[in-house]
Design a protein around this motif. Structure first.
Motif, mmCIF file in Angstrom:
data_model
loop_
_atom_site.group_PDB
_atom_site.id
_atom_site.type_symbol
_atom_site.label_atom_id
_atom_site.label_comp_id
_atom_site.label_asym_id
_atom_site.label_seq_id
_atom_site.Cartn_x
_atom_site.Cartn_y
_atom_site.Cartn_z
ATOM 1 N N ASN A 102 0.994 6.776 -6.804
ATOM 2 C CA ASN A 102 -0.125 7.692 -7.031
ATOM 3 C C ASN A 102 0.194 9.121 -6.606
ATOM 4 O OD1 ASN A 102 -1.792 5.644 -8.042
ATOM 5 N ND2 ASN A 102 -2.407 5.028 -5.967
ATOM 6 N N ALA A 137 1.948 1.838 -3.435
ATOM 7 C CA ALA A 137 0.846 2.395 -4.231
ATOM 8 C C ALA A 137 0.690 3.890 -3.970
ATOM 9 C CB ALA A 137 -0.452 1.658 -3.898
ATOM 10 N N ARG A 145 0.834 -1.208 0.000
ATOM 11 C CA ARG A 145 0.000 0.000 0.000
ATOM 12 C C ARG A 145 0.863 1.250 0.000
ATOM 13 N NH1 ARG A 145 -3.569 -3.289 3.004
ATOM 14 N NH2 ARG A 145 -2.601 -2.790 5.012
#
Length: 260
Positions: free
Chosen positions: A246, A242, A239
């Motif tokens: 992003n 990610a 995560r």
């Protein structure tokens, strides 16, 4: 006053001199007594440390000789500076002494952990830095370890690593990411399978705007885990990656980074 140190090479400091014994088994006896300072260490425990499960017939007499040698060292210290002795107390011996560096480390580390839990981040970071500063190298560095001392060393080293992780987390919370990056690069090279340290490095790189380096740090971790354990990074680290992909800035540090 006598100071007995085990967080590095064994030291018996008195009057500015190191009086530590040189005989390997005498050093092992002193180290085990020091790590259990002011508590009885049974002769069976000392036998196990010195000879594992094969003590000689003369084990009791030999152990008494080792203790006698240690007492001679302590007796050589002027009475006013001593405050340290070895007494016979069934079923073994007690080293009566002031605080050893190991006990001091445990005390100060716990103070730092309590400050962290109470939300006093800067104070926690400083206290943990003081605790870690007591280490002079590897614990029991110059001692031939038997089974008992091996357990003690593993416990101390594991706690040292946990407190180091917590101190790094506190420094990160204080925004010291740039200063942390070189230290974290060194630590992940030493502890290649420690996902918490890798995650903190990724998070600190992200915090200073080094997205590409953060992603490379993630890929480095993924390669190590895949090649050595056949595993993917933990979900929390995935995560975190990610978030970096992003472009999330200032996102919460993952659960994997929480400790203490």
């Amino acid at each position: 006053m006598v100071t007995i140190n085990v967080l590095g090479q064994l030291e018996v400091i008195a009057g500015g001199r190191d009086l530590a014994p040189t005989a390997p088994r005498v050093k092992a006896v002193l180290a085990l007594l020091a790590l259990n300072a002011n508590r009885v260490v049974g002769t069976d425990t000392l036998f196990a440390e010195l000879w594992d499960d094969r003590p000689p017939r003369s084990a009791a007499t030999t152990l008494q000789t080792y203790v006698y040698q240690l007492r001679r060292i302590l007796d050589s210290i002027p009475q006013g500076d001593r405050r340290c002795d070895i007494v016979t107390k069934a079923p073994g011996y007690v080293l009566r002494t002031g605080e050893t560096d190991a006990e001091r480390f445990l005390t100060v580390a716990e103070q730092g952990r309590c400050l962290w839990r109470q939300g006093h981040v800067a104070e926690a970071a400083e206290r943990l830095r003081q605790a870690l500063g007591l280490w002079r190298g590897h614990a029991l560095a110059d001692i031939n370890l038997g089974p008992e001392l091996t357990i003690h060393k593993a416990h101390l080293c594991e706690l040292r690593l946990r407190m180091l992780e917590l101190r790094i987390q506190a420094d990160a919370r204080l925004g010291r990411h740039q200063d942390l990056i070189p230290e974290l690069r060194s630590l992940v090279a030493e502890h290649r399978l420690n996902e918490r340290l890798h995650a903190q490095l990724i998070d600190s790189l992200r915090a200073v705007g080094c997205r590409a380096e953060a992603l490379r740090a993630y890929q480095d971790l993924r390669r190590v885990l895949k090649s050595e354990l056949g595993l993917e990074p933990a979900p929390d680290v995935q995560r975190l990656q990610a978030e970096v992909l992003n472009g999330v800035h200032g996102g919460s540090v993952t659960a994997l980074l929480r400790t203490g």
